[in-house]
Structure formats: structure tokens, C-alpha cells
Design a protein around this motif. Structure first.
Motif, PDB file in Angstrom:
ATOM      1  N   ASP A 155       2.444   5.803   3.007  1.00  0.00           N
ATOM      2  CA  ASP A 155       2.718   5.320   4.296  1.00  0.00           C
ATOM      3  C   ASP A 155       1.305   4.932   4.618  1.00  0.00           C
ATOM      4  O   ASP A 155       0.610   5.094   5.015  1.00  0.00           O
ATOM      5  CB  ASP A 155       3.732   6.576   4.873  1.00  0.00           C
ATOM      6  CG  ASP A 155       4.643   5.304   5.778  1.00  0.00           C
ATOM      7  OD1 ASP A 155       4.745   4.418   5.726  1.00  0.00           O
ATOM      8  OD2 ASP A 155       4.987   6.491   6.658  1.00  0.00           O
ATOM      9  N   ASP A 156       2.110   3.810   5.106  1.00  0.00           N
ATOM     10  CA  ASP A 156       1.072   2.797   5.642  1.00  0.00           C
ATOM     11  C   ASP A 156      -0.358   2.847   5.225  1.00  0.00           C
ATOM     12  O   ASP A 156      -1.075   2.490   5.516  1.00  0.00           O
ATOM     13  CB  ASP A 156       0.695   3.733   7.530  1.00  0.00           C
ATOM     14  CG  ASP A 156       1.535   3.292   8.528  1.00  0.00           C
ATOM     15  OD1 ASP A 156       2.787   3.580   7.796  1.00  0.00           O
ATOM     16  OD2 ASP A 156       1.265   4.531   9.371  1.00  0.00           O
ATOM     17  N   GLU A 213       6.145  -3.023   3.502  1.00  0.00           N
ATOM     18  CA  GLU A 213       6.834  -2.442   4.951  1.00  0.00           C
ATOM     19  C   GLU A 213       6.803  -4.031   6.019  1.00  0.00           C
ATOM     20  O   GLU A 213       6.360  -4.585   6.648  1.00  0.00           O
ATOM     21  CB  GLU A 213       6.138  -1.256   5.936  1.00  0.00           C
ATOM     22  CG  GLU A 213       6.044  -0.288   5.481  1.00  0.00           C
ATOM     23  CD  GLU A 213       5.665   1.004   6.278  1.00  0.00           C
ATOM     24  OE1 GLU A 213       4.091   0.572   6.784  1.00  0.00           O
ATOM     25  OE2 GLU A 213       5.999   2.376   6.021  1.00  0.00           O
TER      26      GLU A 213
END
Ligand code: C2E
Ligand code: CA
Ligand code: CA
Ligand code: CA
Length: 279
Positions: free
Chosen positions: A179-180, A236
Motif C-alpha cells: 500500500d502507498d 490509487e
């Protein structure tokens, strides 16, 4: 007390005191909210960049506060992490996600995997794989219907405990997502060694697409390396058609963001599941 001398004076600033008090109040409120089960999960689709087919969905927690209404995780997850309450919250998220998958299965909806966000503390606890496995069994769900998101910064340091836990989770058949991505300092070879399946590029990079060359250059490099290492790439925070167009030319595999859908309630998500192609 105020005479304690320069450097120490700051400790007695009333603002700081108020802040500590506010955090303490929040902590107490969180403990109660966990007991009262005041949390729900909303779900946001992740779709194939070319076809728009829903590939997966992310579970995102919300606190339904009796007076304040829906509270964003940005407000309470950091406090839950620093106090250790994230362990109880994390268990709750796992349970709710599996129970939801089971409900959708009983409604005979076309299922896609659900990814859950997991904090570093949950990995350090050492029983994450076991808990995931117990939950899957309890709700009679295939492991491929669950995915785990861990932030790039949470997996840094490469300590052996986290590496072993990640490998154990993956051995169940659960996909691992970083993530990220782009906001931490991991190298791609590190991620390949950890056998991560998918990189989720942080939305700060997506928001640069069409504005500067840098965003594009970043995506292009990451996509080609990730593919060479057998990892998929998700952008994202895709909000515009222009961003989508650029991501298509850059061969980014999947997208997530308001352009497709905001995170929605389970009821709305079942409609999206039936629709299946979301653009
Ligand atoms: P995240 O994991 O990076 O989740 C994506 C966040 O971006 C979500 O915010 C989502 O609503 C938001 N988002 C999605 N698409 C767009 C877009 O197109 N534009 C913009 N501006 N934002 C978009 P949310 O739901 O407020 O969650 C914030 C963070 O809270 C998450 O960031 C995650 O780090 C954390 N979080 C949420 N649920 C959980 C959970 O169950 N456990 C843990 N440990 N953390 C959670
Ligand atoms: Ca996430
Ligand atoms: Ca993210
Ligand atoms: Ca984030």
C-alpha cells in the motif's frame, strides 16, 4: 514549575495539554466504540484499467459515532495504532470482511476478493496468519477471496518476524499488496524477495499525471520493473478521465479511485458486483 528553565517550559503549554487530553478522550471513546461495535466497513472497487471489470475491492473502516456521524479512519487509526487498540480493531475488520463475503456468497453474488488494510502492529503480534486462517474457516471462505494490504513503510526494516509472517499468509493463498507505494524507501528487489503480488502506487503520484512529466516517468519505471518481477500495479486515487487515459498508455494494470466509485456501503457494493464492468 514554570521556573524549570528554558528547554523544559514547552511541556506545560496549555495547547499541548489540550492535545494530550483530546487524544486521551479519543482513546477512551475508541475503547467504548469497540465494545459497542460502532464500526462499519465500506468498500471501494478496483478495476482493470482497460476493461473496467471489477477485479477486487478494498474494505475501508468507518466509525459511526452516535453524535458526530461517520468519522474517517484518518482521525482514529493513528490513535488506535499508537495505543495498541489497532489489534482489537484489526480483528474486528477481519471478522466483518469475512462475514460480509459470506453474506454475499449466500446471496449468490459474483464474488471478487476483498482486500483489508493491516497495520505493522498486527504483523508484529505474530498471530496474524493464524487469525486469518481461523476467520476463513469460520466463514467457509476460499483464501483467494481475501487480500492483505500493508503499507510500504510498515514493512520497512525487513525484520525477520514480518518476513516470516508475510510468507505464511501468502502460503494460505492470500495475495499481498504493498500500500502507498512510493512514499517509503523499499527497493523493488526487496519487495520481490518478500513475494509481494501487487504494488498500489500512492495517489500523490496519480495526482501528478497530466500536470508534470515526473508522475508519468515514475509510473512508467515502476510498471516496467514490477512486470519484469511478476508484480501487478494499481494506481490509487484516479479521479479523472485524463488520468485514466495516461494510465492506459503506461500499461498500469488496475485503477482505484473516485473516477470509478467512492467507497460505498455493502448494499451499494452488491449492485456494483452485479454490474461487474464499471466503465
Ligand atoms: P488507504 O489504505 O491509502 O486507502 C485509500 C484512501 O483513499 C481511502 O480513504 C479512500 O476513501 C481514499 N480514496 C480513494 N479513492 C480516492 C480518490 O480518487 N481521491 C481521493 N482524494 N481519495 C480517494 P479512507 O477510507 O478515509 O481511509 C484512509 C486511510 O485509513 C487508509 O488509506 C488506510 O491507511 C486507513 N484505513 C482505512 N481502513 C483501515 C483498516 O481497516 N485498518 C487499518 N489499519 N487502516 C485503515
Ligand atoms: Ca489501503
Ligand atoms: Ca493507499
Ligand atoms: Ca494512504
Amino acid at each position: 514549575v514554570k521556573a524549570a528553565g528554558k528547554g523544559h517550559y514547552n511541556f506545560f503549554k496549555p495547547e499541548l495539554y489540550a492535545n494530550i487530553k483530546a487524544r486521551f478522550a479519543m482513546e477512551q471513546a475508541l475503547v467504548q466504540a469497540i465494545e459497542l461495535n460502532q464500526f462499519v466497513l465500506h468498500y471501494q472497487p478496483r478495476v482493470n484499467t482497460i476493461s473496467g471489470e471489477m477485479i477486487s475491492m478494498e474494505a475501508l473502516i468507518r466509525w459511526i459515532h452516535p453524535e458526530r456521524g461517520l468519522i474517517s479512519p484518518i482521525e482514529f487509526i493513528p490513535i488506535a495504532e499508537s495505543t495498541g487498540l489497532i489489534l482489537a480493531l484489526g480483528d474486528m475488520v477481519m471478522e466483518k470482511a469475512c462475514s460480509q463475503i459470506s453474506d454475499w456468497k449466500n446471496q449468490q453474488l459474483p464474488l471478487v476478493p476483498v482486500s483489508i488494510n493491516v497495520s505493522a502492529r498486527q504483523f508484529h503480534a505474530g498471530d496474524l496468519q493464524k487469525k486469518l486462517n481461523v476467520c476463513l474457516k469460520k466463514y467457509e471462505i476460499d483464501a483467494t477471496l481475501l487480500e492483505v494490504e500493508i503499507t510500504e513503510s510498515a514493512m520497512m526494516g525487513e525484520d525477520n518476524a514480518i518476513i516470516a509472517e508475510l510468507a505464511a499468509i501468502r502460503s494460505l493463498g492470500i495475495k499481498l499488496l504493498v500500500d502507498d507505494f512510493g512514499t517509503g524507501y523499499s527497493s523493488l528487489s526487496q519487495l520481490q524477495r518478500l513475494e509481494m503480488d501487487v504494488l498500489k502506487i500512492d495517489r500523490v503520484f496519480t495526482s501528478e499525471l497530466g500536470k508534470s512529466r515526473e508522475g508519468e516517468i515514475f509510473f512508467k519505471a515502476i510498471v516496467s520493473m514490477a512486470h519484469a518481477l511478476n508484480m501487478g500495479v494499481v494506481a490509487e486515487g484516479v479521479e479523472t478521465l485524463e488520468q485514466l487515459g495516461i494510465l492506459r498508455t503506461l500499461c498500469c494494470d488496475e485503477i482505484q479511485g473516485y473516477f470509478i466509485s467512492r467507497p460505498v456501503t455493502p448494499e451499494t457494493m452488491s449492485e456494483l458486483m452485479l454490474q461487474r464492468y464499471l466503465m
